[in-house]
Design a protein around this motif. Structure first.
Motif, PDB file in Angstrom:
ATOM      1  N   GLY A 196       5.644  13.198  -0.906  1.00 40.60           N
ATOM      2  CA  GLY A 196       6.060  14.497  -1.429  1.00 40.60           C
ATOM      3  C   GLY A 196       7.450  14.490  -2.012  1.00 40.60           C
ATOM      4  N   ALA A 197       8.390  13.852  -1.295  1.00 42.29           N
ATOM      5  CA  ALA A 197       9.770  13.814  -1.779  1.00 42.29           C
ATOM      6  C   ALA A 197       9.858  13.083  -3.108  1.00 42.29           C
ATOM      7  N   ARG A 198       9.167  11.943  -3.202  1.00 42.82           N
ATOM      8  CA  ARG A 198       9.226  11.183  -4.466  1.00 42.82           C
ATOM      9  C   ARG A 198       8.557  11.956  -5.594  1.00 42.82           C
ATOM     10  N   MET A 199       7.503  12.676  -5.284  1.00 37.43           N
ATOM     11  CA  MET A 199       6.818  13.465  -6.309  1.00 37.43           C
ATOM     12  C   MET A 199       7.792  14.426  -6.987  1.00 37.43           C
ATOM     13  N   PHE A 200       8.557  15.151  -6.193  1.00 37.47           N
ATOM     14  CA  PHE A 200       9.433  16.180  -6.752  1.00 37.47           C
ATOM     15  C   PHE A 200      10.747  15.614  -7.280  1.00 37.47           C
ATOM     16  N   ILE A 201      11.308  14.609  -6.603  1.00 37.67           N
ATOM     17  CA  ILE A 201      12.567  14.040  -7.087  1.00 37.67           C
ATOM     18  C   ILE A 201      12.355  13.309  -8.400  1.00 37.67           C
ATOM     19  N   SER A 202      11.239  12.581  -8.513  1.00 36.59           N
ATOM     20  CA  SER A 202      10.958  11.897  -9.784  1.00 36.59           C
ATOM     21  C   SER A 202      10.728  12.909 -10.898  1.00 36.59           C
ATOM     22  N   ALA A 203      10.040  14.016 -10.574  1.00 36.06           N
ATOM     23  CA  ALA A 203       9.822  15.055 -11.589  1.00 36.06           C
ATOM     24  C   ALA A 203      11.143  15.682 -12.007  1.00 36.06           C
ATOM     25  N   SER A 204      12.032  15.903 -11.043  1.00 36.28           N
ATOM     26  CA  SER A 204      13.365  16.430 -11.368  1.00 36.28           C
ATOM     27  C   SER A 204      14.113  15.474 -12.277  1.00 36.28           C
ATOM     28  N   PHE A 205      14.046  14.190 -11.949  1.00 33.58           N
ATOM     29  CA  PHE A 205      14.724  13.165 -12.744  1.00 33.58           C
ATOM     30  C   PHE A 205      14.190  13.169 -14.176  1.00 33.58           C
ATOM     31  N   ILE A 206      12.890  13.352 -14.316  1.00 35.78           N
ATOM     32  CA  ILE A 206      12.281  13.372 -15.644  1.00 35.78           C
ATOM     33  C   ILE A 206      12.794  14.564 -16.453  1.00 35.78           C
ATOM     34  N   VAL A 207      12.883  15.717 -15.812  1.00 32.23           N
ATOM     35  CA  VAL A 207      13.374  16.903 -16.522  1.00 32.23           C
ATOM     36  C   VAL A 207      14.840  16.709 -16.928  1.00 32.23           C
ATOM     37  N   VAL A 219       0.838  -1.198   0.000  1.00 28.84           N
ATOM     38  CA  VAL A 219       0.000   0.000   0.000  1.00 28.84           C
ATOM     39  C   VAL A 219       0.875   1.251   0.000  1.00 28.84           C
ATOM     40  N   ASN A 220       1.900   1.283   0.862  1.00 27.60           N
ATOM     41  CA  ASN A 220       2.778   2.451   0.948  1.00 27.60           C
ATOM     42  C   ASN A 220       3.540   2.683  -0.346  1.00 27.60           C
ATOM     43  N   VAL A 221       4.075   1.590  -0.922  1.00 27.61           N
ATOM     44  CA  VAL A 221       4.799   1.729  -2.188  1.00 27.61           C
ATOM     45  C   VAL A 221       3.852   2.176  -3.291  1.00 27.61           C
ATOM     46  N   PHE A 222       2.627   1.631  -3.288  1.00 27.22           N
ATOM     47  CA  PHE A 222       1.638   2.028  -4.289  1.00 27.22           C
ATOM     48  C   PHE A 222       1.301   3.508  -4.161  1.00 27.22           C
ATOM     49  N   ILE A 223       1.080   3.954  -2.908  1.00 27.89           N
ATOM     50  CA  ILE A 223       0.732   5.369  -2.684  1.00 27.89           C
ATOM     51  C   ILE A 223       1.865   6.284  -3.129  1.00 27.89           C
ATOM     52  N   THR A 224       3.103   5.930  -2.752  1.00 30.38           N
ATOM     53  CA  THR A 224       4.227   6.790  -3.140  1.00 30.38           C
ATOM     54  C   THR A 224       4.490   6.731  -4.644  1.00 30.38           C
ATOM     55  N   SER A 225       4.113   5.612  -5.285  1.00 25.60           N
ATOM     56  CA  SER A 225       4.226   5.560  -6.754  1.00 25.60           C
ATOM     57  C   SER A 225       3.253   6.539  -7.403  1.00 25.60           C
ATOM     58  N   LEU A 226       2.059   6.663  -6.811  1.00 21.90           N
ATOM     59  CA  LEU A 226       1.086   7.634  -7.328  1.00 21.90           C
ATOM     60  C   LEU A 226       1.603   9.063  -7.216  1.00 21.90           C
ATOM     61  N   ALA A 227       2.567   9.271  -6.307  1.00 18.57           N
ATOM     62  CA  ALA A 227       3.109  10.616  -6.097  1.00 18.57           C
ATOM     63  C   ALA A 227       3.730  11.183  -7.355  1.00 18.57           C
ATOM     64  N   GLU A 228       4.170  10.310  -8.249  1.00 19.21           N
ATOM     65  CA  GLU A 228       4.849  10.808  -9.444  1.00 19.21           C
ATOM     66  C   GLU A 228       3.891  11.519 -10.397  1.00 19.21           C
ATOM     67  N   LEU A 229       2.592  11.206 -10.289  1.00 20.91           N
ATOM     68  CA  LEU A 229       1.618  11.819 -11.208  1.00 20.91           C
ATOM     69  C   LEU A 229       1.497  13.328 -11.005  1.00 20.91           C
ATOM     70  N   PRO A 230       1.266  13.827  -9.785  1.00 23.60           N
ATOM     71  CA  PRO A 230       1.241  15.299  -9.645  1.00 23.60           C
ATOM     72  C   PRO A 230       2.583  15.939  -9.956  1.00 23.60           C
ATOM     73  N   GLY A 231       3.683  15.218  -9.703  1.00 19.71           N
ATOM     74  CA  GLY A 231       4.998  15.743 -10.073  1.00 19.71           C
ATOM     75  C   GLY A 231       5.120  15.925 -11.570  1.00 19.71           C
ATOM     76  N   LEU A 232       4.603  14.937 -12.307  1.00 19.85           N
ATOM     77  CA  LEU A 232       4.603  15.039 -13.767  1.00 19.85           C
ATOM     78  C   LEU A 232       3.736  16.198 -14.245  1.00 19.85           C
ATOM     79  N   ALA A 233       2.570  16.360 -13.625  1.00 23.98           N
ATOM     80  CA  ALA A 233       1.676  17.460 -14.020  1.00 23.98           C
ATOM     81  C   ALA A 233       2.353  18.804 -13.790  1.00 23.98           C
ATOM     82  N   LEU A 234       3.033  18.937 -12.654  1.00 21.74           N
ATOM     83  CA  LEU A 234       3.739  20.186 -12.371  1.00 21.74           C
ATOM     84  C   LEU A 234       4.853  20.421 -13.375  1.00 21.74           C
ATOM     85  N   ALA A 235       5.622  19.362 -13.685  1.00 18.15           N
ATOM     86  CA  ALA A 235       6.708  19.487 -14.664  1.00 18.15           C
ATOM     87  C   ALA A 235       6.169  19.897 -16.029  1.00 18.15           C
TER      88      ALA A 235
END
Length: 976
Positions: A876-887, A818-834
């Motif tokens: 939150g951390a995964r959301m932004f770090i994954s978005a940074s990695f994507i950029v 559940v925790n890994v699934f939730i933190t995986s979803l974090a990448e979606l708002p990060g992508l939207a922001l990017a």
């Protein structure tokens, strides 16, 4: 240099009369000012410790004596800068000398603590004019060996510190601090008495149009130096070209114009705003930061010397410190460390004009960093004094070079104000410094202050790298220059970028996106399963934490090899060949690893899988080469969404499969996307951009024609030419076009046979970008996978920090998934922001925002948090770090030319995989048994350094065409 005839400029005059008796007089007076300032500053090291036990002050009250002096210097630095630029250098020197002398003498008779604070603050206002001496002396020196003479001038500061340490050693044990304050004011009194003997700066007079006065001063200087001025009339350096008709009346008419122009300039634009003009803002802000850090570190070392000397052996309480004030060891240590500035000045003098100001500062600041580092822990007397000696030697030398660089880089009409405001900002560092060195460093608590000084010194070094100008051997300027860039023209032929822009983004690119996205889904799933397989196998096979982490490490090692291999293959033989090899290896080894009979065979197979998925970056470059420039960033973010889809699919599969069917079935299902990519391989086109670099223009045009048909568009009229041809001379004759295409093909083929593309990545045009991208990929990979693996570790033993016996049960508990699934979803708002900001603010600023946000959100996990806080912070951390990695993954292929693109991104990805190899050892090996603090701190440090590396990247790629040759990135995307 201009021509020497009927007119001459100030620089020509100064070069002609050379350095002689005239400049020595100026040097003596300016040096006297610096001796006076140095003595007044150094006495802060002795007065505070002496007054503290006598007046019963606390550590914070003691440190305030230094802080108010720095506050006064902050005010004075700005004040005297404006006065000197508006009314002349001499007026600034006069005001500073009067205030410092009067307030300095009165402070020796201060009846109580409050009056002493007020008087030392007023003394600080006077001391703030010290930088005017620097600018004033600088304006008399000829260009040749200017750096050397400025170092000689800086020696007066060191002389002042040594004199003050000697005075304190002589006076303090017997006569006390009041005598020291009185005698320390004598140099400023001498400066006041000799004020009438010194000249105004002729360079300042020229900017005011007072050329007759400036010429008179130069004539006196020439006479003192036994030289003659050039023949003719002095003109302002603001006049770039003077008509030469051999008629002096015309020249005479120009002089009033200069005067009027200059006067208007002074009256219209406040110079404080001109410092933040487009041409100066970067230099100004970096100098402010550099001065702040240098002041903080330099005065920190001085005050730290006193603090460590007072209580070195026993970390004495205040009752014992009173006796230590009379002990000469304090003054001996300060005296010895004051001598340290002399060899530092010698080093600066020897290197300053040879290697330049910036490199010199970088070498000195790094040396100071390493020499202060051992004092993070307590050392004996000799070691402490030795390290403080070395650190002060190099940090003071850095400060000296910075004080030479700053007035050189500003134009004359802004020089004193610019340096003054910079000095004022630096004094803020001096104000904060006593609170650290004295307030936090008392009672033998030296570790935290030293760490803060070390961080500041490190940041100073980074700011030096970012400074845009080197002033070595350059004339001083009197005005702000501007630069204009021009674009080229287009002919009858069309380039690949023009073709892509014409056909736009449609069904053709959607098909490419689907296949490239499938490749990224496959890689994401194979990577994410590492979060589940290791914890599941550990209790089943009785593995240690290090053995568990090795499963992830060997996969990253394989990816390192694969990233290097597939990059070279794709640049040499085509992008499709890279896909084919990757899909075969990943699908076969992935399926076989599900049937691994033991730990060793699993390690080998996962390493081979890593080699296969090391090709992921080739999908990025391949898709990028089909996307037109408009909104390229947004479409690259859409492509990156497939990675997030892959992580969510894998987390969902694990949630469904692992509790019931175990890890082997998860490995089988995770290999399916790679198998689908292998079966679909024949449907995808080769990159037309790659074909163009190979001279295979007919094949490229055929692919573009198919794409235009799918998108219901027409290609531009004419013939496709390689982007290597910058200016087409096609005028409707096919024979000429044929000749051009032939030469392009030969050039491209030769390019492939010439030096290794790996070596070309380190060519002058690319070396800085390449090295910074290597570190950025390392930092992003280390942080991203660290957060992913940390999610598993913290979920397994969140509540009770479980032992191994409990972890086996937790594998079957759905909370992990559940925790890994939730933190995986974090990448979606990060992508939207990017996607939202990428094309609006550019790649670099986007990465900076993401990394800073990720840093802040991960920070709470330095200490143990409850389950909700932990999951929220990781989300939150995964959301932004994954978005940074994507950029980053978008930026890297954009910045490299086509014939180096996949190799360059491949090697950068390979370096990143080293971060991935190390990450499990930190997140799993060091983070087990509830020991999360150290891993999180390490991840935070890496994220911070990644943000700094983004600042250093020299190119912004937003809205720029992709380049095909290694000389084009500079022309296409360099940030001015």
């Amino acid at each position: 240099m201009g021509d020497q005839g009927y007119t001459y400029t100030l620089d020509e005059a100064i070069s002609t009369i050379g350095f002689g008796n005239f400049q020595l007089i100026v040097l003596a007076y300016a040096g006297l000012g610096w001796i006076a300032e140095a003595m007044e500053m150094m006495l802060l090291s002795f007065v505070g410790p002496a007054i503290q036990p006598k007046w019963g002050l606390s550590s914070s009250e003691e440190s305030l004596i230094s802080t108010v002096a720095f506050f006064g210097m902050l005010v004075g630095a700005y004040l005297w800068g404006v006065v000197s630029d508006s009314y002349g250098r001499k007026k600034g020197l006069l005001g500073a000398a009067i205030i410092s002398t009067v307030a300095g003498l009165l402070s020796a008779f201060a009846p109580n603590y409050t009056s002493l604070l007020v008087l030392r603050c007023i003394v600080g206002v006077g001391l703030g004019g010290g930088h005017v001496s620097t600018s004033w002396f600088l304006e008399f020196i000829p260009i040749s060996n200017r750096g050397l003479w400025m170092v000689v001038f800086s020696t007066f500061w060191t002389v002042g510190t040594i004199m003050e340490a000697s005075l304190a050693w002589l006076i303090m044990p017997s006569y006390g601090w009041r005598w020291l304050l009185g005698l320390s004011a004598v140099p400023y009194l001498a400066a006041l008495l000799f004020y009438g003997l010194v000249p105004e700066s002729p360079r300042y007079l020229c900017t005011q149009g007072r050329l007759a006065e400036a010429q008179y001063i130069l004539e006196k200087g020439a006479a003192l130096n036994q030289k003659e001025l050039p023949v003719g009339l002095l003109i302002s350096d603001m006049i770039k070209e003077v008509p030469k008709n051999d008629q002096l009346p015309e020249i005479t008419e120009l002089l009033p114009l200069v005067s009027n122009k200059t006067s208007d300039s002074q009256s219209k634009s406040p110079s404080i705003f001109m410092l933040l003009s487009p041409n100066l803002i970067k230099t100004t802000l970096l100098l402010w930061f550099l001065y702040f850090c240098n002041n903080f570190a330099y005065y920190g070392i001085i005050l730290l010397t006193s603090q460590l000397s007072i209580g070195q052996s026993e970390c004495d309480p205040p009752t014992l410190q009173s006796e230590n004030i009379k002990d000469p060891s304090l003054y001996v240590n300060v005296f010895i460390t004051s001598l340290a500035e002399l060899p530092g000045l010698v080093i600066a003098a020897l290197t300053l004009d040879r290697i330049g100001r910036k490199i010199c500062m970088e070498i000195l600041i790094i040396s100071g960093f390493f020499l202060l580092l051992p004092l993070v822990v307590h050392q004996n007397d000799i070691m402490t004094t030795g390290f403080l000696f070395g650190a002060r030697m190099f940090v003071s030398a850095t400060f000296t070079v910075a004080c030479i660089y700053a007035p050189e880089v500003y134009p004359t009409n802004l020089r004193a104000t610019g340096v003054g405001i910079t000095t004022a900002v630096g004094k803020i560092g001096g104000m904060v410094c006593p609170l650290i060195a004295v307030g936090m460093g008392s009672g033998c608590h030296q570790t935290l202050p030293v760490i803060l000084f070390e961080v500041t010194i490190l940041l100073s070094g980074l700011s030096i790298i970012l400074l845009p100008f080197e002033t070595k051997g350059k004339e001083l300027t009197d005005n702000i220059d501007s630069h204009v860039q021009h674009m080229g023209d287009q002919g009858y032929a069309y380039t690949l970028d023009e073709a892509l822009s014409t056909i736009g983004f449609g069904k053709f690119q959607v098909g490419v996106l689907a296949y490239a996205g499938l490749g990224w889904v496959a890689e994401a799933m194979e990577m994410m399963l590492l979060s589940f397989v290791g914890p599941a196998i550990q209790p089943e096979w009785g593995l240690s934490s290090s053995q568990e982490s090795l499963i992830s490490t060997v996969a990253f090692f394989g990816m390192l090899v694969g990233a290097l291999s597939w990059g070279v293959v794709s640049d040499s033989y085509g992008r499709k060949k890279g896909f084919l090899g990757s899909a075969i290896i990943t699908s076969v080894a992935g399926l076989l690893s599900a049937f691994a009979p033991n730990y060793i065979s699993l390690l080998i197979l996962r390493c081979i899988v890593g080699v296969g998925i090391g090709c992921g970056h080739v999908f990025t470059s391949w898709f990028l080469e089909f996307v037109p420039i408009p909104n390229r960033g947004a479409w690259m973010v859409v492509f990156s969404t497939f990675w997030t889809v892959g992580t969510i699919i894998e987390a969902s599969l694990a949630w469904w499969i692992m509790p019931t069917y175990g890890w082997r079935l998860l490995l089988v299902l995770s290999a399916v996307p790679s198998l689908v990519a292998l079966l679909s391989y024949g449907l995808v086109p080769e990159s037309p951009r790659y074909l163009c670099t190979q001279g295979r223009l007919t094949e490229a045009q055929s692919i573009l024609a198919n794409g235009a048909a799918l998108n219901c568009k027409d290609l531009p009229k004419g013939l496709l030419v390689s982007d290597h041809i910058n200016e087409s001379t096609i005028e409707g004759q096919s024979s000429e076009s044929t000749a051009l295409l032939s030469s392009t093909k030969n050039e491209s083929n030769n390019c492939q046979r010439n030096p290794s593309s790996i070596v070309m990545l380190l060519s002058p045009n690319l070396t800085r970008t390449t090295l910074l991208l290597w570190f950025l990929y390392f930092g992003n990979t280390f942080s991203y996978y660290g957060i992913v693996l940390l999610t598993s570790q913290l979920s397994i033993g969140q509540s009770e920090c479980d032992l191994t016996t409990l972890q086996s049960d937790n594998i079957d508990d759905s909370s992990l998934y559940v925790n890994v699934f939730i933190t995986s979803l974090a990448e979606l708002p990060g992508l939207a922001l990017a996607a939202f900001i990428l094309d609006r603010v550019g790649r670099k600023i986007s990465m900076e925002i993401m990394l800073v946000a990720g840093f802040v959100l991960l920070l709470p996990l330095v200490v143990h948090q409850n389950a909700i806080m932990t999951t929220g912070s990781l989300f939150g951390a995964r959301m932004f770090i994954s978005a940074s990695f994507i950029v980053v993954c978008i930026y890297a292929p954009e910045v490299y030319p086509t014939h180096l693109r996949t190799t360059g991104v491949g090697i950068a990805t390979a370096i990143g995989r080293i971060g991935g190899m190390v990450s499990p050892l930190i997140a799993v090996g060091m983070g087990s048994n509830c020991h999360q603090t150290l891993p999180v701190v390490l991840f935070e440090v890496i994220i911070l350094l990644s943000g700094l590396s983004v600042m250093l990247l020299p190119f912004e790629t937003s809205g720029k065409e992709l380049a095909d040759t290694s000389d084009l990135p500079v022309q296409h995307v360099q940030v001015e």
